[in-house]
Design a protein around this motif. Sequence first.
Motif, short mmCIF file in Angstrom:
data_model
loop_
_atom_site.label_atom_id
_atom_site.label_comp_id
_atom_site.label_asym_id
_atom_site.label_seq_id
_atom_site.Cartn_x
_atom_site.Cartn_y
_atom_site.Cartn_z
N GLU A 1 0.85 -1.19 0.00
CA GLU A 1 0.00 0.00 0.00
C GLU A 1 0.88 1.24 0.00
O GLU A 1 2.07 1.20 0.35
N LYS A 2 0.29 2.35 -0.38
CA LYS A 2 1.03 3.61 -0.41
C LYS A 2 1.54 3.94 0.99
O LYS A 2 0.80 3.83 1.97
N GLY A 3 2.79 4.32 1.09
CA GLY A 3 3.41 4.61 2.39
C GLY A 3 4.23 3.45 2.90
O GLY A 3 5.04 3.62 3.83
N ASP A 4 4.03 2.26 2.34
CA ASP A 4 4.83 1.10 2.75
C ASP A 4 6.28 1.28 2.31
O ASP A 4 6.57 2.00 1.34
N THR A 5 7.18 0.60 3.00
CA THR A 5 8.58 0.57 2.60
C THR A 5 8.97 -0.86 2.30
O THR A 5 8.75 -1.76 3.13
N LEU A 6 9.51 -1.07 1.10
CA LEU A 6 9.95 -2.40 0.69
C LEU A 6 11.45 -2.53 0.96
O LEU A 6 12.23 -1.62 0.66
N TYR A 7 11.85 -3.63 1.54
CA TYR A 7 13.27 -3.94 1.76
C TYR A 7 13.61 -5.15 0.91
O TYR A 7 12.95 -6.20 1.02
N PHE A 8 14.62 -5.04 0.06
CA PHE A 8 14.93 -6.14 -0.86
C PHE A 8 16.43 -6.18 -1.12
O PHE A 8 17.16 -5.21 -0.89
N VAL A 9 16.89 -7.33 -1.59
CA VAL A 9 18.30 -7.51 -1.91
C VAL A 9 18.41 -7.93 -3.37
O VAL A 9 17.46 -8.42 -3.97
N GLY A 10 19.61 -7.74 -3.92
CA GLY A 10 19.85 -8.09 -5.31
C GLY A 10 21.17 -7.52 -5.77
O GLY A 10 21.98 -7.07 -4.96
N ASN A 11 21.39 -7.51 -7.08
CA ASN A 11 22.67 -7.02 -7.61
C ASN A 11 22.71 -5.48 -7.59
O ASN A 11 21.78 -4.83 -7.12
N GLU A 12 23.79 -4.91 -8.17
CA GLU A 12 24.01 -3.47 -8.06
C GLU A 12 23.00 -2.62 -8.81
O GLU A 12 22.86 -1.44 -8.56
N THR A 13 22.26 -3.23 -9.74
CA THR A 13 21.28 -2.45 -10.51
C THR A 13 19.85 -2.66 -10.03
O THR A 13 18.92 -2.06 -10.57
N VAL A 14 19.69 -3.48 -9.01
CA VAL A 14 18.33 -3.88 -8.64
C VAL A 14 17.51 -2.74 -8.06
O VAL A 14 16.29 -2.69 -8.25
N ALA A 15 18.16 -1.78 -7.38
CA ALA A 15 17.42 -0.67 -6.78
C ALA A 15 16.67 0.12 -7.84
O ALA A 15 15.48 0.42 -7.71
N GLN A 16 17.38 0.46 -8.92
CA GLN A 16 16.76 1.23 -10.00
C GLN A 16 15.73 0.37 -10.73
O GLN A 16 14.66 0.86 -11.14
#
Length: 205
Positions: free
Chosen positions: A182-197
């Motif tokens: 939902e809007k306002g939530d924060t997602l925490y995730f892992v992955g390679n160097e381009t995953v954030a974008q």
Amino acid sequence: MPTIREPRYRKIAYQIAQKIADNEYTVGSKLHARSTLSATFGVSSETARKAISLLADLQIVKPIHGSGVEILSRQKAKTFLNQAQETSDIQTTHAEINQLINNQKIELKSLESSLAKLFDQTQRVQQHNPLSPYELTLTHDSPKIGQSIGELSLWHSTGATLVALLHNEELIISPGPYAVIEKGDTLYFVGNETVAQTVQNFIYS
């Protein structure tokens, strides 16, 4: 490059030479006294004297004491003007080259700044611990809001593994496929160097 300014008397010498070249002052004729020349060209008598002296040195005119200035050579007047034009062209070209060099220096400085910024960003990405999760707070409207983790197929779409979800100040570790973002939530995730974008593009596309 400093601006090259010609003395006033040289400019007057050019004007007189131009009149000789144009046959306005004919060979064999005589110019008036220096005082009349200074009035004609709007300069001091001393400036007019220097202009005549310059033309006399080039054998374009000949001052005759008590009888004005005799015109000697139309061809030498033209040569004098041509040489002056060539000198002016060289100076103009020199100034243009210097301007191009200055422009290149500015462009290189800008490129250097951009490369330094890119290097800094690359270093920060490379130094990111793969076990330290990225985070994305859903502050904007998105077509993905209201979908469950399972519906998003986040890993298949982005290569990111969702490790936690912050919802209404409650941190949910390893949220299951039925958890809805939902809007306002924060997602925490892992992955390679381009995953954030990649995740940000996916959420807001």
